[in-house]
Design an enzyme around this catalytic site. Sequence first.
Site, mmCIF file in Angstrom:
data_model
loop_
_atom_site.group_PDB
_atom_site.id
_atom_site.type_symbol
_atom_site.label_atom_id
_atom_site.label_comp_id
_atom_site.label_asym_id
_atom_site.label_seq_id
_atom_site.Cartn_x
_atom_site.Cartn_y
_atom_site.Cartn_z
ATOM 1 N N PRO A 1 0.839 -1.209 0.000
ATOM 2 C CA PRO A 1 0.000 0.000 0.000
ATOM 3 C C PRO A 1 0.868 1.251 0.000
ATOM 4 C CG PRO A 1 -0.081 -1.089 2.143
ATOM 5 C CD PRO A 1 0.695 -1.981 1.226
ATOM 6 N N GLU A 2 0.515 2.175 -0.865
ATOM 7 C CA GLU A 2 1.219 3.442 -0.900
ATOM 8 C C GLU A 2 0.348 4.484 -0.217
ATOM 9 O OE1 GLU A 2 2.644 4.188 -4.837
ATOM 10 O OE2 GLU A 2 3.521 2.202 -4.994
ATOM 11 N N ARG B 1 14.084 -0.191 -10.671
ATOM 12 C CA ARG B 1 12.621 -0.098 -10.747
ATOM 13 C C ARG B 1 12.177 0.204 -12.176
ATOM 14 N NH1 ARG B 1 10.435 0.651 -5.697
ATOM 15 N NH2 ARG B 1 8.604 -0.271 -6.680
ATOM 16 N N HIS C 1 -5.264 -15.508 8.851
ATOM 17 C CA HIS C 1 -4.481 -14.298 8.604
ATOM 18 C C HIS C 1 -4.958 -13.107 9.429
ATOM 19 C CE1 HIS C 1 -2.266 -16.301 5.531
ATOM 20 N NE2 HIS C 1 -3.326 -16.521 4.781
ATOM 21 N N ARG D 1 1.349 -11.542 5.193
ATOM 22 C CA ARG D 1 2.813 -11.623 5.289
ATOM 23 C C ARG D 1 3.314 -11.390 6.710
ATOM 24 N NH1 ARG D 1 5.040 -10.173 0.053
ATOM 25 N NH2 ARG D 1 7.059 -10.537 0.980
ATOM 26 N N LYS E 1 2.819 6.848 5.561
ATOM 27 C CA LYS E 1 2.053 5.609 5.386
ATOM 28 C C LYS E 1 1.634 4.994 6.724
ATOM 29 C CE LYS E 1 4.567 4.240 1.230
ATOM 30 N NZ LYS E 1 5.249 3.084 0.626
#
Length: 279
Positions: free
Chosen positions: A2-3, A259, A93, A112, A58
């Site tokens: 997520p940005e 990138r 999760h 994760r 963030k």
Amino acid sequence: MPELPEVETVRRMLAANISGSRILRVDVFYDKIISTGQEAFVNAVSGQTIHAINRVGKYLVFVLDDVAFISHLRMEGKYNLIAAEVDVPLTKHEHLVFHLADGRELRYHDTRKFGRMMLTGKDDYRDRKPLSTLAPEPSEATAEYLWLRVSNSRRPLKSLLLDQTVLAGIGNIYANEICLRARVDPRQIGNMLTEEICARLLTAATTVLAEAVAAGGTTISSFNSGGIDGLFQAQLLIYGQKTCQVCGGEVTRLTIGGRGTYFCHHCQAGEEEDEQKCQ
Ligand SMILES: [Zn+2]
């Protein structure tokens, strides 16, 4: 990952739905999520009302009666809100459950397990680590600030935009869009950038991030942060495109700093020539 726009979208959804709610108790099923100690966290948060959910970079900041806590979603973290009197089995999760006084459950879901939460001060969280070390977001930064930060650098612009110690909140997709909209070559070296170009970059960055927030807000149906794959995807002018959506020219794919970088020779060329004319 997520940005900033996705985190802002999550923040808005949380604020709209759980501001004013009281946390009865907390169940923690994976204690490493809490980096300031599970027992202290559970004790500090239980019984407290959620007054605000703010965002710095963030990081989400839940402001309660006496304390605040930071939630950093990292790679895959998201929130699921379970309605009252609905029996939804916990998934493997979902690592943390806030039981709200009205019977709803706010569950933290993280495949994760990289996300973290930590207690902090409700009045001084911006002055304490980790938030005190964050660079300004594009909407907060001045052209002079950005120019001073990049003007001694020999790194390419694209890498500088992604450096979270220069500006907070710009990820790879957005860096591509920002360079196109500011009409700057992403390979341009930092010390070649003028204050005027920095001003254009900040304007473009603020616009792109705001548009992404608007698009994310319309596609997200729960608190998951995958909304960027929805509507904003359709607004991308260069990232992942074969032709430039501004001029119709061919898009060149480069790698800068490892990138993927998309570049339009027509829209983003000529900066160096302009530079030389100015000098
Ligand atoms: Zn173009």
